[in-house]
Enzyme design. Sequence first.
Site, PDB file in Angstrom:
ATOM      1  N   ASP A  96       0.007  -9.811 -11.803  1.00 57.97           N
ATOM      2  CA  ASP A  96       0.577  -8.997 -12.864  1.00 57.97           C
ATOM      3  C   ASP A  96       1.882  -9.651 -13.262  1.00 57.97           C
ATOM      4  O   ASP A  96       2.253 -10.664 -12.686  1.00 57.97           O
ATOM      5  CB  ASP A  96       0.794  -7.565 -12.358  1.00 57.97           C
ATOM      6  CG  ASP A  96       0.748  -6.554 -13.489  1.00 57.97           C
ATOM      7  OD1 ASP A  96       1.337  -6.822 -14.563  1.00 57.97           O
ATOM      8  OD2 ASP A  96       0.137  -5.500 -13.314  1.00 57.97           O
TER       9      ASP A  96
ATOM     10  N   ALA B  92      -3.938  -1.526 -12.076  1.00 62.70           N
ATOM     11  CA  ALA B  92      -3.987  -2.169 -10.762  1.00 62.70           C
ATOM     12  C   ALA B  92      -4.362  -3.640 -10.873  1.00 62.70           C
ATOM     13  O   ALA B  92      -4.114  -4.414  -9.961  1.00 62.70           O
ATOM     14  CB  ALA B  92      -5.006  -1.450  -9.882  1.00 62.70           C
ATOM     15  N   LYS B  93      -4.980  -4.025 -11.970  1.00 66.32           N
ATOM     16  CA  LYS B  93      -5.394  -5.412 -12.214  1.00 66.32           C
ATOM     17  C   LYS B  93      -6.130  -5.993 -11.026  1.00 66.32           C
ATOM     18  O   LYS B  93      -5.871  -7.109 -10.584  1.00 66.32           O
ATOM     19  CB  LYS B  93      -4.200  -6.266 -12.638  1.00 66.32           C
ATOM     20  CG  LYS B  93      -3.524  -5.707 -13.904  1.00 66.32           C
ATOM     21  CD  LYS B  93      -2.576  -6.651 -14.562  1.00 66.32           C
ATOM     22  CE  LYS B  93      -2.038  -6.099 -15.876  1.00 66.32           C
ATOM     23  NZ  LYS B  93      -1.096  -4.965 -15.721  1.00 66.32           N
ATOM     24  N   ARG B  94      -7.071  -5.237 -10.503  1.00 66.73           N
ATOM     25  CA  ARG B  94      -7.867  -5.697  -9.383  1.00 66.73           C
ATOM     26  C   ARG B  94      -8.939  -6.658  -9.860  1.00 66.73           C
ATOM     27  O   ARG B  94      -9.258  -6.719 -11.058  1.00 66.73           O
ATOM     28  CB  ARG B  94      -8.510  -4.498  -8.662  1.00 66.73           C
ATOM     29  CG  ARG B  94      -7.505  -3.549  -8.017  1.00 66.73           C
ATOM     30  CD  ARG B  94      -6.677  -4.230  -6.958  1.00 66.73           C
ATOM     31  NE  ARG B  94      -5.894  -3.302  -6.170  1.00 66.73           N
ATOM     32  CZ  ARG B  94      -4.614  -3.018  -6.354  1.00 66.73           C
ATOM     33  NH1 ARG B  94      -3.944  -3.588  -7.329  1.00 66.73           N
ATOM     34  NH2 ARG B  94      -3.986  -2.164  -5.566  1.00 66.73           N
TER      35      ARG B  94
END
EC number: 4.1.1.23
Lengths: 271, 271
Positions: A96, B92-94
């Site tokens: 991120d 969360a940008k998983r």
Amino acid sequence: MNRKQLIKEIQKKRSFLCVGLDTDLSKIPGHLLREKDPVFEFNRQIIDATADYAVAYKPNIAFYEALGPKGWESLNKTLEYIPKDIFTIADAKRGDIGNTSSLYAKAFFESMDFDSITVAPYMGVDSVKPFLEFEGKWVILLALTSNEGSKDFQLFGAANGKPLFQEVLEKSSQWGSPENMMYVVGATRGEKIGEVRKIVPDHFFLVPGVGAQGGSLEEVAKYGMNRECGLLVNSSRGIIYAGSDHNFAQAARNEAGKLQQEMEALLDMYL
Amino acid sequence: MNRKQLIKEIQKKRSFLCVGLDTDLSKIPGHLLREKDPVFEFNRQIIDATADYAVAYKPNIAFYEALGPKGWESLNKTLEYIPKDIFTIADAKRGDIGNTSSLYAKAFFESMDFDSITVAPYMGVDSVKPFLEFEGKWVILLALTSNEGSKDFQLFGAANGKPLFQEVLEKSSQWGSPENMMYVVGATRGEKIGEVRKIVPDHFFLVPGVGAQGGSLEEVAKYGMNRECGLLVNSSRGIIYAGSDHNFAQAARNEAGKLQQEMEALLDMYL
């Protein structure tokens, strides 16, 4: 742990084994479920049984996160239990921007004391650099992964002469150094590891995909090893779920020992 | 929340505002630090003050994760406090493979009850599909982000006619549908939003980068809106840190209200 120390541990143990702690309540032996913290109890016994053979442990953060606050406690206890001469990897695949990456870095490098974290490159330099600002800590950047879907985007551009994973390696290797960056390079793509090695001759690779996913340790060593080894080869399920009852720790030790012997032979052959 | 319900909320509130809950203990008003759970107390008051104007809330998971188990409790309480007619996004940008993605999906969609999660595309189809198997839940896939580093890889390949972000849009739009996928498209690249809109005419975009990061709401609407609006425009710091003392909630309400008015005018103009 710095690069020199890691190389020393590999030489001492004659091993470049990383044990993946993908600890799943539905897969651990039933008798452990009566423990107060079954996840930690399982990990503790696995660590005791395999620490002679492993130079790294890699908890897969998803397995702990899925259990909520209790999972994070199990993770903390596990991390503290791992002997200090063994390298630790938070397999979190975070990525991120700026201040958010800094927070993730603080979570894994300060609140917890992991040596390294896996990071996804899609958002570019300002998603990776914040992790590199922590002295003695490492970024392990996704380059060429071992899964089926790795073809979707990581090989994008190959028809024009350069696949995305090569661009990732070339650019990102300027952001850090072999002292604070490693790359995830999957074992399921044997000769491809050689291509990656040519682009980044000095970096360590974290190599998943040996065992359950079908990768060959011999090929990984043949194409990926450099003069300081430069490999951490991960096995998760093949070790930690080798046994399914009271003998699980011994079974894990046997599997880890087998891999260490193969690794020792490969180190003898190539180094 | 499904697409139809989301569109209805946008029409009802005349707003496509998403409020980012990037709640940082070092930035919230000092008097809240005496509360038992300062993060939740801050969020609670922000939600009370802005719920008239917002159609979505987006907690940035890093800010909670950085606080350890206590942070996850604050996150849980925040999520439960958000009114049920407002869309929730776990930022969360998983992105990981198969069984690991399933675990992340369970954490955010079952243990917690988020409507959606942001996901990174680098690992390809088997890192995204597990999230799409949850009925009524959404993947918000990174496509073209608003940060400086977005140029590093997202534009890779452009010289040969197709940038990576376009490949991501074309491939991934086959994995799901406009009913269960959205895309992150940064506001800092005005006319680029139009390019993205041509490739995926029907999908919703989550648009960060308006305000603090310099993006223009007018440009986003001009280039990005479709006949059902198709936009969720996020503002985090510009709203939640508009005030810094006891008036912080009122200050947040004022900022959210201003954005809602601008959005209402744009909806009137384009829809």
